[in-house]
Design a protein around this motif. Structure first.
Motif, mmCIF file in Angstrom:
data_model
loop_
_atom_site.group_PDB
_atom_site.id
_atom_site.type_symbol
_atom_site.label_atom_id
_atom_site.label_comp_id
_atom_site.label_asym_id
_atom_site.label_seq_id
_atom_site.Cartn_x
_atom_site.Cartn_y
_atom_site.Cartn_z
ATOM 1 N N TYR A 13 0.848 -1.195 0.000
ATOM 2 C CA TYR A 13 0.000 0.000 0.000
ATOM 3 C C TYR A 13 0.880 1.239 0.000
ATOM 4 N N ASP A 14 0.918 1.927 -1.146
ATOM 5 C CA ASP A 14 1.764 3.112 -1.311
ATOM 6 C C ASP A 14 1.051 4.325 -0.716
ATOM 7 N N LEU A 15 1.055 4.403 0.613
ATOM 8 C CA LEU A 15 0.361 5.472 1.321
ATOM 9 C C LEU A 15 1.285 6.096 2.363
ATOM 10 N N PRO A 16 1.248 7.422 2.515
ATOM 11 C CA PRO A 16 2.076 8.095 3.527
ATOM 12 C C PRO A 16 1.423 8.013 4.915
ATOM 13 N N LEU A 17 1.188 6.787 5.375
ATOM 14 C CA LEU A 17 0.521 6.572 6.654
ATOM 15 C C LEU A 17 1.430 5.798 7.593
ATOM 16 N N SER A 18 1.139 5.905 8.879
ATOM 17 C CA SER A 18 1.844 5.088 9.856
ATOM 18 C C SER A 18 1.465 3.628 9.646
ATOM 19 N N ALA A 19 2.272 2.722 10.192
ATOM 20 C CA ALA A 19 2.016 1.290 10.011
ATOM 21 C C ALA A 19 0.645 0.911 10.542
ATOM 22 N N GLN A 20 0.247 1.521 11.656
ATOM 23 C CA GLN A 20 -1.045 1.204 12.258
ATOM 24 C C GLN A 20 -2.197 1.646 11.363
ATOM 25 N N GLU A 21 -2.136 2.887 10.835
ATOM 26 C CA GLU A 21 -3.204 3.371 9.977
ATOM 27 C C GLU A 21 -3.176 2.695 8.612
ATOM 28 N N LYS A 22 -2.006 2.298 8.151
ATOM 29 C CA LYS A 22 -1.935 1.571 6.887
ATOM 30 C C LYS A 22 -2.626 0.211 7.007
ATOM 31 N N GLU A 23 -2.435 -0.434 8.157
ATOM 32 C CA GLU A 23 -3.122 -1.707 8.399
ATOM 33 C C GLU A 23 -4.624 -1.516 8.437
ATOM 34 N N MET A 24 -5.087 -0.439 9.083
ATOM 35 C CA MET A 24 -6.518 -0.178 9.131
ATOM 36 C C MET A 24 -7.057 0.155 7.747
ATOM 37 N N TYR A 25 -6.291 0.869 6.940
ATOM 38 C CA TYR A 25 -6.709 1.149 5.574
ATOM 39 C C TYR A 25 -6.913 -0.146 4.806
ATOM 40 N N ALA A 26 -6.017 -1.098 4.988
ATOM 41 C CA ALA A 26 -6.141 -2.385 4.304
ATOM 42 C C ALA A 26 -7.427 -3.101 4.729
ATOM 43 N N ILE A 27 -7.743 -3.019 6.027
ATOM 44 C CA ILE A 27 -8.974 -3.653 6.519
ATOM 45 C C ILE A 27 -10.199 -3.000 5.890
ATOM 46 N N LEU A 28 -10.200 -1.669 5.847
ATOM 47 C CA LEU A 28 -11.348 -0.960 5.286
ATOM 48 C C LEU A 28 -11.482 -1.216 3.794
ATOM 49 N N ARG A 29 -10.369 -1.174 3.065
ATOM 50 C CA ARG A 29 -10.415 -1.323 1.610
ATOM 51 C C ARG A 29 -10.914 -2.695 1.195
ATOM 52 N N THR A 30 -10.501 -3.704 1.907
ATOM 53 C CA THR A 30 -10.839 -5.070 1.498
ATOM 54 C C THR A 30 -12.179 -5.544 2.043
ATOM 55 N N ASN A 31 -12.747 -4.830 3.014
ATOM 56 C CA ASN A 31 -14.029 -5.249 3.593
ATOM 57 C C ASN A 31 -15.197 -4.395 3.113
ATOM 58 N N CYS A 32 -14.919 -3.364 2.291
ATOM 59 C CA CYS A 32 -15.975 -2.420 1.935
ATOM 60 C C CYS A 32 -16.898 -2.949 0.849
ATOM 61 N N LEU A 33 -16.470 -3.949 0.085
ATOM 62 C CA LEU A 33 -17.248 -4.417 -1.053
ATOM 63 C C LEU A 33 -18.057 -5.657 -0.707
ATOM 64 N N ASN A 34 -19.157 -5.807 -1.444
ATOM 65 C CA ASN A 34 -19.986 -7.018 -1.332
ATOM 66 C C ASN A 34 -20.373 -7.301 0.111
ATOM 67 N N ARG A 35 -20.835 -6.282 0.790
ATOM 68 C CA ARG A 35 -21.160 -6.442 2.203
ATOM 69 C C ARG A 35 -22.385 -5.606 2.549
ATOM 70 N N ASP A 36 -23.345 -6.215 3.244
ATOM 71 C CA ASP A 36 -24.486 -5.478 3.781
ATOM 72 C C ASP A 36 -24.067 -4.892 5.128
ATOM 73 N N LYS A 37 -23.902 -3.586 5.160
ATOM 74 C CA LYS A 37 -23.331 -2.947 6.347
ATOM 75 C C LYS A 37 -24.406 -2.652 7.377
ATOM 76 N N SER A 38 -24.125 -2.968 8.602
ATOM 77 C CA SER A 38 -24.998 -2.622 9.715
ATOM 78 C C SER A 38 -24.634 -1.221 10.207
ATOM 79 N N ASP A 39 -25.435 -0.701 11.139
ATOM 80 C CA ASP A 39 -25.112 0.602 11.728
ATOM 81 C C ASP A 39 -23.769 0.568 12.443
ATOM 82 N N ALA A 40 -23.470 -0.563 13.067
ATOM 83 C CA ALA A 40 -22.171 -0.703 13.737
ATOM 84 C C ALA A 40 -21.029 -0.649 12.728
ATOM 85 N N ASP A 41 -21.225 -1.249 11.538
ATOM 86 C CA ASP A 41 -20.197 -1.208 10.498
ATOM 87 C C ASP A 41 -19.980 0.215 10.003
#
Length: 498
Positions: free
Chosen positions: A107-135
């Protein structure tokens, strides 16, 4: 990379599909895969997914990243991994698990390791998903952190496969665009983040309360939020109906407290209460009554009084009224204050309601009604004079002061049981009246115990003002000082000699 550098691959649907095809599948033993504790997405319908995998196999591999201990940390696919755990426990899945392995350097992003990991979680979980209010709450919160970090590092714009994304503007609006929700819904989430109790935020993250209800809870004070959440502690879900019931009960308790403190104020401040009731009787509209009370009690903007166990503050129309006795405190508008007065004093008729029986308090026939403005002479007590006619012979100022102090010899004019005040009146030959208002057993913060208070009102007949106009002082409310009264008695004695 400069402040206006280009950051590639930020939440691009095209890139997600393409990179999935380009990566090779690696089969990893289950014991080497750890779930990511930072993944805040809800997991639901696991049993249905497990049955589907048992019948048709795993349609899409998991995505993992190498961990420092030689194992792998899950990036996306927690629901699939949970379903596989169920199949492994039942002995249905006996092989390793197919995964895509990707390092954070991808991930070519100017982010800290922690935020880069969270970006990966968000990017890969955002598709094909019925999101709840908690999501949605989880995504907006974490996207806000990522966007804030990019802004702090000076980035004004980033480029993706689907187009450029500007980082100018409010963080919540940019985050709302990434999560595909309205800015209004993002604003509600921001309100919960900033003003919601920590227990409320935890309930939202765990899916125990919907965003609409959580937003309404966040509008309450921290103490009210905590009380409401304590009340709902044992429930799996918190509904809007429960919040409405809590509000109704809290409003009723607040109204009872307001009435209790207004009653306490009237008991401790009978003179001010009398003035307020008289102002209210001159008006018919409630708002006009409220404004009349405000002008009477705080004509210059604010009136404040306090003692050892109480404090009253009457501010301007916008500030309203604040009453406190010991640890009980309530605020209200002047309109609310007047309505409570109407309730306590039987529609401002001057008869205080009996709170136990619900009816008006019975006033003895020999007692007049001061607040209604009736001038009813009551037979004087045995041994008392009528309080009329010529003055007794008073040779000096000391004797005149002593005569004033013996006001009870004039005879009781009337008693107001609502505010506990006795009125004594002496009528001079020319029609001038001298009224002594006695407030028995009053407590003050500057005295150790209760003591009687007396205030004199001299209502002169045919008096000239500074313009030379003649007026009748019968309706004056001003208190007359002892020095002025002694001088008046001296002049009266001279007139009687003539």
């Amino acid at each position: 990379m400069g402040k206006f550098g280009v950051v590639s691959d930020l939440l691009s649907d095209v890139s997600v599909a393409k990179t999935g095809r380009d990566m090779d599948t690696v089969w990893i033993p289950r014991e080497r895969i750890r779930k990511n504790p930072r993944n805040g997405y809800e997991i639901s319908n696991v049993q249905e997914l497990a049955e589907d995998i048992a019948r048709c196999g795993l349609a899409q591999p998991l995505e993992v990243t190498p961990a420092e201990d030689g194992n792998y940390l899950l990036i996306t696919g927690e629901r699939r991994l949970t379903a596989l755990d169920d199949l492994i426990d039942r002995g249905i899945w006996k092989k390793d698990i197919p995964c895509f392995v990707r390092t954070m350097a991808y991930y070519d992003l100017p982010l800290s390791a922690q935020e880069k990991e969270m970006y990966a979680i968000l990017r890969t979980n955002c598709l094909n998903r019925d999101k709840s209010d908690a999501d949605l709450y989880f995504e907006v919160t974490e996207w806000g952190k990522i966007i804030s970090e990019l802004k702090q590092k000076g980035y004004k714009q980033i480029s993706t496969d689907s187009g450029n994304i500007s980082l100018r503007g409010r963080t919540r609006e940019i985050a709302a665009a990434q999560v595909h929700i309205s800015t209004g819904q993002a604003a509600k989430i921001e309100r919960i983040q900033k003003h919601g109790h920590e227990k409320l935020q935890e309930a939202v993250r765990k899916g125990r309360i919907r965003l609409a209800a959580a937003y309404n809870v966040s509008l309450m004070t921290q103490e009210e939020q905590e009380a409401f959440l304590e009340q709902c502690a044992g429930k799996e879900s918190i509904r809007q109906e429960e919040l409405e019931n809590f509000r109704k009960n809290a409003e009723k308790e607040q109204q009872n407290l307001q009435e209790e403190l207004v009653r306490e104020f009237c008991t401790r401040n009978s003179r001010e209460t009398q003035k307020m009731l008289e102002c209210c009787r001159r008006e018919k509209d409630t708002r006009k009554k409220a404004e009349a009370v405000r002008r009477a009690v705080s004509p210059h903007g604010s009136m404040y009084s306090s003692g050892r166990d109480y404090a009253w503050r009457f501010g301007n129309s916008a500030e309203g009224i604040s009453l406190q006795v010991e640890n009980r405190h309530a605020c209200m508008s002047y309109v609310r204050f007047v309505r409570i007065l109407e309730k306590l004093y039987d529609g401002l008729s001057g008869m205080q309601k009996d709170t136990e029986s619900g009816g008006p308090e019975t006033v003895p026939e020999e007692e007049g009604n001061a607040l209604a403005g009736e001038e009813k002479d009551i037979p004087a007590a045995t041994g008392m004079t009528e309080g009329r006619g010529s003055l007794p012979e008073l040779k000096n100022n000391q004797q005149r002061r002593e005569w004033l102090q013996r006001y009870k010899e004039w005879g009781l004019w009337y008693r107001d049981p609502n505010i506990d005040v006795n009125y004594y009146r002496y009528i001079f030959p020319d029609g001038t009246e001298l009224v002594a208002a006695e407030y028995p057993c009053r407590e003050h913060y500057w005295s150790d115990g209760a003591c009687d208070e007396v205030f004199y009102h001299l209502l002169e007949k045919k008096t000239k003002n500074h313009r030379g106009q003649i007026f009748d002082g019968k309706y004056r409310e001003e208190i007359t000082g002892e020095t002025e009264l002694v001088n008046f008695l001296r002049i009266q004695a001279g007139r009687s000699e003539k």
